[in-house]
Design an enzyme around this catalytic site. Structure first.
Site: not given
Ligand code: NDP
Ligand code: OXD
Length: 309
Positions: A271, A223
């Site tokens: 994006h 993000r």
């Molecule tokens: P998940 O919730 O599956 O994974 C999040 C990861 O981040 C987990 O490993 C979590 O740790 C870690 N995390 C969260 N908070 C912290 C913190 N404070 N410190 C350290 N580690 C942390 O999310 P996704 O993998 O599904 O997606 C991640 C992000 O990707 C989405 O939220 C979205 O913003 C972005 N995204 C962007 C897209 C784009 O087109 N640019 C498309 C899709 C998504 P733990 O495993 O310990 O919980």
């Molecule tokens: C998502 C994105 O969160 O597209 O799926 O950014």
């Protein structure tokens, strides 16, 4: 009982017949047509309509049609409403492709060669092979973990950082604030795949960049609000950061007068890293609704409000 979809016409065209066939007892409405609002139990949207609970007093589940839920105003969603985000193979595959492309682009000095070509400069830089490049993924979740695996399979020296401890083959895993410094110290290309929460907003800042090796590179596919833009620009000027690929900005679209556009050390994509694929996401959504109707409540895609993701 009904399901309301507020999304793209393409998704509506595929998901409505899919749901009608599999769950004929569940009315399927496409926003702005809602049927009887009191019948709406399920809503799937990127941005839910305003006054949600006033409009749909019997709402039970809100689905994000994307992986992220930071676009939801959680304070406007009562605790009894379940929030479920999108975890689906098409979205994962797209992100793996994007991060592989971005990593290879940085690894092979792609931004330097684009800038050189613009000036008609023929100048080779020394090559490193993948194993000599250390790639660190912030966030080892549904997207970050497969990305880390793919990078490792492609020969990169890979590590990951998450909140809780993970373990996976060929990826050195770090966890928690106390291990962030050690993770950053061994990261030449930093990939951000964290969710946007109170704990991660602005995390890509000077203090973090200074813990990376000199000349490190950045990929932000999470993000825009993870990144403090003036800090990145300052780090690029000093040479501490040498290049960045940014798929996300704050705000979006990136304003035309943003300094990010014209910096040759920055590559912007609008994006597009990944998105829910209509066919596969539709099947996941349908399956989740069926399981919910059968009484299941503990979905891996269920958002933990205390963590914010
Ligand atoms: P998940 O919730 O599956 O994974 C999040 C990861 O981040 C987990 O490993 C979590 O740790 C870690 N995390 C969260 N908070 C912290 C913190 N404070 N410190 C350290 N580690 C942390 O999310 P996704 O993998 O599904 O997606 C991640 C992000 O990707 C989405 O939220 C979205 O913003 C972005 N995204 C962007 C897209 C784009 O087109 N640019 C498309 C899709 C998504 P733990 O495993 O310990 O919980
Ligand atoms: C998502 C994105 O969160 O597209 O799926 O950014």
């Amino acid at each position: 009982m009904s399901f309301l979809l507020k999304s793209t016409p393409e998704r509506a065209q595929v998901w409505k017949p899919l749901f009608n066939k599999a769950l004929p007892e569940l009315e399927f409405h496409v926003w702005p047509e809602t049927g009887n609002p009191e019948e709406v139990r399920f809503l799937a949207a990127w941005e839910p309509p305003p006054d949600l609970l006033k409009r749909f007093p019997n709402l039970e589940v809100i689905f994000s049609v994307g992986a992220g839920v930071d676009q939801f105003d959680m304070s406007a969603i009562p605790e009894h409403v379940t929030i479920i985000r999108m975890i689906e193979p098409g979205l994962t595959d797209g992100m793996v492709d994007y991060v592989l492309w971005a990593t290879l682009t940085l690894h092979r000095d792609g931004l330097t060669y684009i800038a050189q070509q613009k000036k008609h400069v023929w100048k080779a830089r020394p090559n490193l092979v993948a194993v000599q490049r250390r790639v660190g993924i912030m966030g080892l979740g549904k997207l970050g973990a497969p990305v880390a695996q793919a990078l490792a399979i492609n020969g990169f020296t890979c590590s990951g950082w998450s909140r809780s401890r993970h373990s996976m083959p060929n990826v050195t895993c770090y966890a928690g604030a106390e291990e962030l410094g050690a993770f950053l110290a061994t990261t030449d290309i930093l990939v951000c795949l964290l969710p946007l929460t109170d704990a991660t907003r602005g995390i890509l800042n000077t203090s973090l960049f200074e813990k990376l090796p000199w000349g490190a590179q950045l990929i932000n596919a999470a993000r825009g609000a993870h990144l403090v833009v003036p800090d990145l620009l300052e780090m690029l000027e000093s040479g501490q950061i040498s290049a960045a690929i940014l798929d996300v900005t704050d705000p979006e679209p990136l304003p035309t007068d943003s300094p990010l556009w014209d910096d040759p050390r920055i590559f912007i994509t609008p994006h597009i890293a990944s998105s829910s694929q209509t066919e596969t996401a539709g099947r996941v959504l349908l399956d989740t609704v069926k399981r919910y109707l059968a009484g299941e409540r503990n979905f891996p895609s269920r958002v933990d409000r205390s963590k914010g993701y």
